[in-house]
Design a protein around this motif. Structure first.
Motif, PDB file in Angstrom:
ATOM      1  N   ASN A 105      46.362  43.916  46.700  1.00 58.14           N
ATOM      2  CA  ASN A 105      46.458  43.094  45.485  1.00 58.14           C
ATOM      3  C   ASN A 105      45.398  43.455  44.436  1.00 58.14           C
ATOM      4  OD1 ASN A 105      44.203  42.096  46.825  1.00 58.14           O
ATOM      5  ND2 ASN A 105      44.590  39.992  46.186  1.00 58.14           N
ATOM      6  N   ARG A 106      44.911  44.671  44.496  1.00 64.16           N
ATOM      7  CA  ARG A 106      43.834  45.084  43.573  1.00 64.16           C
ATOM      8  C   ARG A 106      44.104  46.502  43.062  1.00 64.16           C
ATOM      9  NH1 ARG A 106      38.296  42.901  44.104  1.00 64.16           N
ATOM     10  NH2 ARG A 106      37.030  43.943  42.558  1.00 64.16           N
ATOM     11  N   PHE A 107      44.043  46.669  41.716  1.00 67.68           N
ATOM     12  CA  PHE A 107      44.262  47.960  41.067  1.00 67.68           C
ATOM     13  C   PHE A 107      43.136  48.225  40.078  1.00 67.68           C
ATOM     14  CE2 PHE A 107      48.527  47.071  42.432  1.00 67.68           C
ATOM     15  CZ  PHE A 107      49.168  48.294  42.538  1.00 67.68           C
ATOM     16  N   ARG A 108      42.923  49.512  39.791  1.00 67.03           N
ATOM     17  CA  ARG A 108      42.103  49.920  38.648  1.00 67.03           C
ATOM     18  C   ARG A 108      43.099  50.411  37.596  1.00 67.03           C
ATOM     19  NH1 ARG A 108      38.785  53.514  40.714  1.00 67.03           N
ATOM     20  NH2 ARG A 108      37.148  51.989  41.012  1.00 67.03           N
ATOM     21  N   ARG A 114      49.877  46.674  30.831  1.00 61.93           N
ATOM     22  CA  ARG A 114      50.105  47.428  32.077  1.00 61.93           C
ATOM     23  C   ARG A 114      49.680  46.615  33.290  1.00 61.93           C
ATOM     24  NH1 ARG A 114      53.671  49.682  34.603  1.00 61.93           N
ATOM     25  NH2 ARG A 114      52.961  50.956  36.330  1.00 61.93           N
ATOM     26  N   ALA A 115      48.585  45.887  33.194  1.00 65.31           N
ATOM     27  CA  ALA A 115      48.150  45.035  34.302  1.00 65.31           C
ATOM     28  C   ALA A 115      49.204  43.966  34.597  1.00 65.31           C
ATOM     29  CB  ALA A 115      46.805  44.395  33.982  1.00 65.31           C
ATOM     30  N   ALA A 116      49.787  43.379  33.569  1.00 64.26           N
ATOM     31  CA  ALA A 116      50.817  42.353  33.750  1.00 64.26           C
ATOM     32  C   ALA A 116      52.065  42.948  34.388  1.00 64.26           C
ATOM     33  CB  ALA A 116      51.150  41.713  32.404  1.00 64.26           C
ATOM     34  N   GLU A 117      52.474  44.134  33.933  1.00 64.28           N
ATOM     35  CA  GLU A 117      53.651  44.773  34.522  1.00 64.28           C
ATOM     36  C   GLU A 117      53.428  45.118  35.990  1.00 64.28           C
ATOM     37  OE1 GLU A 117      55.542  46.916  30.539  1.00 64.28           O
ATOM     38  OE2 GLU A 117      54.368  48.125  31.953  1.00 64.28           O
ATOM     39  N   ILE A 144      42.746  41.947  39.928  1.00 66.24           N
ATOM     40  CA  ILE A 144      43.081  41.261  41.178  1.00 66.24           C
ATOM     41  C   ILE A 144      44.306  40.396  40.895  1.00 66.24           C
ATOM     42  CG2 ILE A 144      42.312  39.595  42.911  1.00 66.24           C
ATOM     43  CD1 ILE A 144      39.446  40.477  42.274  1.00 66.24           C
ATOM     44  N   MET A 145      45.299  40.470  41.778  1.00 68.63           N
ATOM     45  CA  MET A 145      46.563  39.768  41.570  1.00 68.63           C
ATOM     46  C   MET A 145      46.712  38.622  42.560  1.00 68.63           C
ATOM     47  SD  MET A 145      48.835  43.175  41.239  1.00 68.63           S
ATOM     48  CE  MET A 145      48.391  44.438  40.061  1.00 68.63           C
TER      49      MET A 145
END
Length: 188
Positions: free
Chosen positions: A51-54, A75-78, A157-158
């Motif tokens: 659930n975590r991206f850069r 992009r984070a929302a998508e 973090i999602m």
């Protein structure tokens, strides 16, 4: 010996062609994956955990800081919705600015055929041009300007369900897509 008028008309033609070529290239970085279509910039992401991206978004010299930051958030929302989450929170969000000063010769300056023109300079900062630095009769010779490029980066973090009410960096992914989706520059 060449005629000064013929030389000036050839230079004018070359400058006009170069200006048209540059005008065609002078568009903001479109919202697309980095490097797509041979365009410098765009978005990129790297999964760090489930659930975590850069996420990054890089713009070119005509892409504003606001456009770069909108691209990052979109992009984070998508990514959030694509991975089955409802909200995301940004961690360590930063926008870097790369600045270069560029000087180019004035295209019509010719020291042999233009006795009243000579070297001088000016600069652009914040969208405004300075006056020509010219002690003698409006001579021109060099054009100096500042070029800025922006790149935004954030760890994201999602989560599922309602976004945390006490986190000012938390965003509802679907609302971000709805509000920013039409405001970014799409590829042609």
């Amino acid at each position: 010996m060449k005629s000064p008028f013929k030389t000036a008309s050839i230079r004018f033609g070359l400058v006009a062609a170069a200006a048209l070529t540059l005008a065609a290239c002078a568009t903001a970085t479109p919202y697309q994956p980095a490097g797509a279509g041979g365009v410098r910039g765009g978005y990129a992401e790297q999964r760090l955990e489930n659930n975590r991206f850069r996420v990054t978004f890089a713009g070119n010299s005509v892409t504003s800081r606001e456009q770069v930051e909108m691209g990052l958030l979109l992009r984070a929302a998508e990514l959030t919705t694509e991975n089955g989450f409802d909200w995301f929170s940004t961690v360590n969000r930063a926008t870097d600015r790369d600045t270069r000063i560029v000087s180019s010769p004035e295209p019509f300056y010719d020291r042999f055929y233009s006795p009243y023109w000579g070297p001088s300079w000016r600069y652009s900062r914040g969208g405004y041009w300075s006056r020509w630095n010219d002690p003698f009769w409006g001579r021109q010779g060099f054009d100096t300007r500042q070029i800025d490029r922006f790149e935004a980066t954030s760890e994201v973090i999602m989560g599922r369900g309602q976004k945390p009410a006490n986190d000012p960096n938390a965003f509802d992914a679907r609302e971000v897509i709805q509000n920013l989706g039409s405001r970014v520059t799409r590829p042609m």
